[in-house]
Design a protein around this motif. Sequence first.
Motif, mmCIF file in Angstrom:
data_model
loop_
_atom_site.group_PDB
_atom_site.id
_atom_site.type_symbol
_atom_site.label_atom_id
_atom_site.label_comp_id
_atom_site.label_asym_id
_atom_site.label_seq_id
_atom_site.Cartn_x
_atom_site.Cartn_y
_atom_site.Cartn_z
ATOM 1 N N ASN A 118 0.871 -1.197 0.132
ATOM 2 C CA ASN A 118 0.037 -0.150 0.055
ATOM 3 C C ASN A 118 1.002 1.088 -0.090
ATOM 4 O O ASN A 118 0.679 1.927 1.010
ATOM 5 C CB ASN A 118 -0.888 -0.103 1.185
ATOM 6 C CG ASN A 118 -2.305 -0.938 0.945
ATOM 7 O OD1 ASN A 118 -2.447 -1.429 -0.278
ATOM 8 N ND2 ASN A 118 -2.796 -1.277 2.051
ATOM 9 N N ILE A 119 1.653 1.233 -0.905
ATOM 10 C CA ILE A 119 2.561 2.617 -1.163
ATOM 11 C C ILE A 119 1.903 3.438 -2.095
ATOM 12 O O ILE A 119 1.619 3.217 -3.211
ATOM 13 C CB ILE A 119 3.936 2.490 -1.442
ATOM 14 C CG1 ILE A 119 4.591 1.333 -0.400
ATOM 15 C CG2 ILE A 119 4.908 3.446 -1.837
ATOM 16 C CD1 ILE A 119 5.697 0.709 -0.954
ATOM 17 N N PHE A 120 1.295 4.623 -1.627
ATOM 18 C CA PHE A 120 0.314 5.157 -2.533
ATOM 19 C C PHE A 120 0.917 6.805 -2.745
ATOM 20 O O PHE A 120 0.417 7.498 -3.241
ATOM 21 C CB PHE A 120 -1.011 5.338 -1.874
ATOM 22 C CG PHE A 120 -1.944 4.179 -2.403
ATOM 23 C CD1 PHE A 120 -2.274 3.975 -3.732
ATOM 24 C CD2 PHE A 120 -1.978 3.104 -1.386
ATOM 25 C CE1 PHE A 120 -3.159 2.714 -4.094
ATOM 26 C CE2 PHE A 120 -2.685 2.011 -1.800
ATOM 27 C CZ PHE A 120 -3.342 1.651 -3.009
ATOM 28 N N ALA A 138 4.462 -0.954 -7.769
ATOM 29 C CA ALA A 138 3.377 -0.066 -7.547
ATOM 30 C C ALA A 138 1.943 -0.886 -7.310
ATOM 31 O O ALA A 138 2.104 -1.945 -7.786
ATOM 32 C CB ALA A 138 3.298 0.718 -8.574
ATOM 33 N N PRO A 139 1.161 -0.473 -6.387
ATOM 34 C CA PRO A 139 -0.145 -1.308 -6.174
ATOM 35 C C PRO A 139 -0.724 -1.360 -7.558
ATOM 36 O O PRO A 139 -0.842 -0.361 -8.260
ATOM 37 C CB PRO A 139 -0.747 -0.381 -5.095
ATOM 38 C CG PRO A 139 0.036 0.453 -4.677
ATOM 39 C CD PRO A 139 1.046 0.799 -5.588
ATOM 40 N N PRO A 140 -1.355 -2.487 -7.794
ATOM 41 C CA PRO A 140 -1.841 -2.856 -9.190
ATOM 42 C C PRO A 140 -3.037 -1.792 -9.468
ATOM 43 O O PRO A 140 -3.336 -1.509 -10.653
ATOM 44 C CB PRO A 140 -2.239 -4.162 -8.896
ATOM 45 C CG PRO A 140 -1.562 -5.000 -8.068
ATOM 46 C CD PRO A 140 -1.286 -4.048 -6.979
ATOM 47 N N GLU A 141 -3.774 -1.527 -8.344
ATOM 48 C CA GLU A 141 -4.760 -0.431 -8.646
ATOM 49 C C GLU A 141 -4.553 0.990 -8.924
ATOM 50 O O GLU A 141 -5.079 1.845 -9.266
ATOM 51 C CB GLU A 141 -6.044 -0.356 -7.471
ATOM 52 C CG GLU A 141 -5.320 -0.006 -6.187
ATOM 53 C CD GLU A 141 -6.372 0.472 -5.106
ATOM 54 O OE1 GLU A 141 -7.311 1.198 -5.160
ATOM 55 O OE2 GLU A 141 -6.382 -0.565 -4.188
ATOM 56 N N MET A 142 -3.347 1.333 -8.929
ATOM 57 C CA MET A 142 -2.534 2.441 -9.017
ATOM 58 C C MET A 142 -2.501 2.871 -10.606
ATOM 59 O O MET A 142 -1.998 1.997 -11.357
ATOM 60 C CB MET A 142 -1.386 2.908 -8.414
ATOM 61 C CG MET A 142 -0.750 4.308 -8.692
ATOM 62 S SD MET A 142 0.912 4.168 -7.654
ATOM 63 C CE MET A 142 0.301 4.689 -6.135
ATOM 64 N N LEU A 147 0.903 7.279 -10.949
ATOM 65 C CA LEU A 147 2.083 7.044 -10.499
ATOM 66 C C LEU A 147 3.083 7.941 -11.136
ATOM 67 O O LEU A 147 4.174 8.248 -9.990
ATOM 68 C CB LEU A 147 2.403 5.586 -11.284
ATOM 69 C CG LEU A 147 4.119 5.226 -11.223
ATOM 70 C CD1 LEU A 147 4.237 4.750 -9.894
ATOM 71 C CD2 LEU A 147 4.001 3.641 -12.060
ATOM 72 N N ALA A 148 2.996 8.564 -12.036
ATOM 73 C CA ALA A 148 3.798 9.466 -12.561
ATOM 74 C C ALA A 148 3.695 10.849 -11.716
ATOM 75 O O ALA A 148 5.092 11.429 -11.850
ATOM 76 C CB ALA A 148 3.367 9.861 -14.053
ATOM 77 N N GLU A 149 2.651 11.203 -11.237
ATOM 78 C CA GLU A 149 2.650 12.404 -10.281
ATOM 79 C C GLU A 149 3.327 11.978 -8.839
ATOM 80 O O GLU A 149 4.197 12.915 -8.719
ATOM 81 C CB GLU A 149 1.260 12.674 -9.814
ATOM 82 C CG GLU A 149 0.937 13.937 -9.492
ATOM 83 C CD GLU A 149 -0.420 14.112 -8.982
ATOM 84 O OE1 GLU A 149 -1.401 13.560 -8.962
ATOM 85 O OE2 GLU A 149 -0.856 15.198 -9.010
ATOM 86 N N SER A 236 7.434 5.614 -16.391
ATOM 87 C CA SER A 236 7.524 5.790 -14.957
ATOM 88 C C SER A 236 8.387 4.636 -14.334
ATOM 89 O O SER A 236 9.075 4.516 -13.241
ATOM 90 C CB SER A 236 6.332 5.527 -14.451
ATOM 91 O OG SER A 236 5.356 6.675 -14.762
ATOM 92 N N ALA A 237 8.442 3.422 -15.007
ATOM 93 C CA ALA A 237 8.927 2.063 -14.510
ATOM 94 C C ALA A 237 10.337 1.568 -15.122
ATOM 95 O O ALA A 237 10.225 1.894 -16.406
ATOM 96 C CB ALA A 237 7.975 0.955 -14.534
ATOM 97 N N GLN A 238 11.168 1.236 -14.401
ATOM 98 C CA GLN A 238 12.382 0.595 -15.009
ATOM 99 C C GLN A 238 12.216 -1.075 -15.122
ATOM 100 O O GLN A 238 12.985 -1.618 -15.858
ATOM 101 C CB GLN A 238 13.663 0.674 -13.834
ATOM 102 C CG GLN A 238 14.052 2.240 -13.938
ATOM 103 C CD GLN A 238 12.990 3.028 -13.285
ATOM 104 O OE1 GLN A 238 12.724 2.597 -12.164
ATOM 105 N NE2 GLN A 238 12.805 4.265 -13.342
#
Lengths: 298, 337
Positions: A118-120, A138-142, A147-149, A236-238
């Motif tokens: 739950n890292i939001f 990232a949480p799948p629901e994000m 995420l970019a923000e 956003s993701a590596q």
Amino acid sequence: MKLALGPLLYYWPRQATLDFYAQVADSPADVVYVGETVCSRRHELRLDDWLEVAAMLRAAGKEVVLSSQSLIESESDLKALRRIVAQADFRVEANDMSAVHLLTGAGRRDWIAGPTLNIFNPHTLALLAESGATRWVAPPEMSGAVLAELLASGAPQIKTEVLAWGRLPLAHSARCFTARHFNLQKDTCEFRCLGMSDGLVLRTREGEPFLTLNGVQTQSARVHNLLADLSSVRRSAQVVRVSPQGEHTIRVLQLFRESADERLAPQEAFRRSAECMVEAPCNGFWHGRPGVEQYVPS
Amino acid sequence: MTSNSRIELVCPAGSLPALKTAVDHGADCVYLGFKDATNARNFTGLNFDANAMREGVRYAHDRRRKVLLALNTYPQAGNWSAWTAAIDRAADLGIDAVILADPGLMAYAQKTHPALRLHLSVQGSATSYEAINFYAERFGIQRAVLPRVLSLPQVEQVIANTAVEIEVFGFGGLCVMVEGRCALSAYATGESPNCNGACSPGKHVRWEQTPSGMETRLNGILIDRFGDGERAGYPTLCKGRFDVGGETYYAIEEPTSLNTLELLPDLARAGIRAIKIEGRQRSPAYVAQVTRVWREALDRVMRDIDGFRVQPAWIAELDKVSEGRSHTLGAYYRPWK
């Protein structure tokens, strides 16, 4: 962009599991997560077996991570967790704050914050990074925009991983819904989920596939598929994560590899992935919509 | 049970009338939330603006009761300041404790308002003493609310290994999934308990009479279908009837409520410090009825733990306000799992 194979969420027979990881050794995956994350009663492979699989994958050049259980209920769950944290050969994916507590207590500064933490927001992410997390999922629901923000607002130095393929892990419970389906209790479940290579589909009374029962875990029935969205994911993701499924996992990894290396156009990769899907695709979460939707931006 | 281990009765207040009712009927604490997404019961017509909260705090404090504020959803980068502002307001209003789930927010509260008491929300998904002790060491939380997934011996194990006060759910709606770990509502509707404070929200609900019966849908997804004479329930998606392997049944859970009255002596002996009644979305009449029964039961168990017997009248009263007029011990009772 690195390609990760997430932990196996289903309960496959021992030999099928070993055969699968032998194939993974030759697959395009850069990172492989191993270990049991769903149910403590699943013992076709014990920790020592997983460590052997991990050593084999490392010898094949993979970065290997030991994943920990998402729902910790009993003292024996904690005992298993302590063993995972105590081994020094492989990094650990913390899927519960119990794991974070044990990892920080052990002075480890090389772990991965899993998707169930739950890292939001950037403040919580910074706390975990200061505690030794070097990557987070990232949480799948994000959504991609959120995420970019988050990453733009002063997030700490930490790598980001996004779940990009597989049935969405949506919920965990103390109750085993697979056992319940067979009128059994969890403690005497007869391991009925063994060999259900993609879980047990739950349909609405109109016959529409809606969810998947996987023991104490509830997943989507649809396959979360971000192949067509990879250009926004990579901003956003590596690391992108593919979740193992009954068949065609290696083919899916290949499609992601070709697409990430820009040898295959996103739409074409998405089109070719149709033959690898057990149900219809969905990508709603990434677009800030209900997760069940397959959203095509206009 | 020692004489100083008083167990607090923590009751829901979805509105000022409900708060007053809870206090008048014997709640030791009421818990409530602001009228926005900062709490996990973000429903239309519920919750408190600053004025109502000020009045509620005054009403409770005049009668020596406590007010706990739930700020138990997860803020994001774009709305972070709304959550910190809510903490500032809570400290300003003299709230007795804030109930938080997000570690970043706990760090903010600890730093900005060191005197403010912190409780770990059930939405924090802390199911073991290792997790609870993490929050205690890092943020100084003084109480943790356990998710509704542990059996009674597991609850005892947690209490034996932490200095943090433990609060458990006693009565009300049963969340079958681990709180804070459920995205079913987000999957179906785009709104989640974690981020929006809503599960199966009303604006996505549709009731429709069809030739095959009354159908309840959530964002178009058929959750249940009811025959003549069957009472059509609210389409909470984990309490619908679905088809698994050709069999149609409540595949996840029946519409039923949690009721742990009969476990009260065991929970007291285990050392719980508070018992929580669920139901901020319910009416003041519900709050009155449930608070009255639980006040009586708690007083009885604290006075004479060995002589405690569940009164049939209590169960009859509680079943009147239970979902489906039935109740379960949930995960406390191992075979439920």
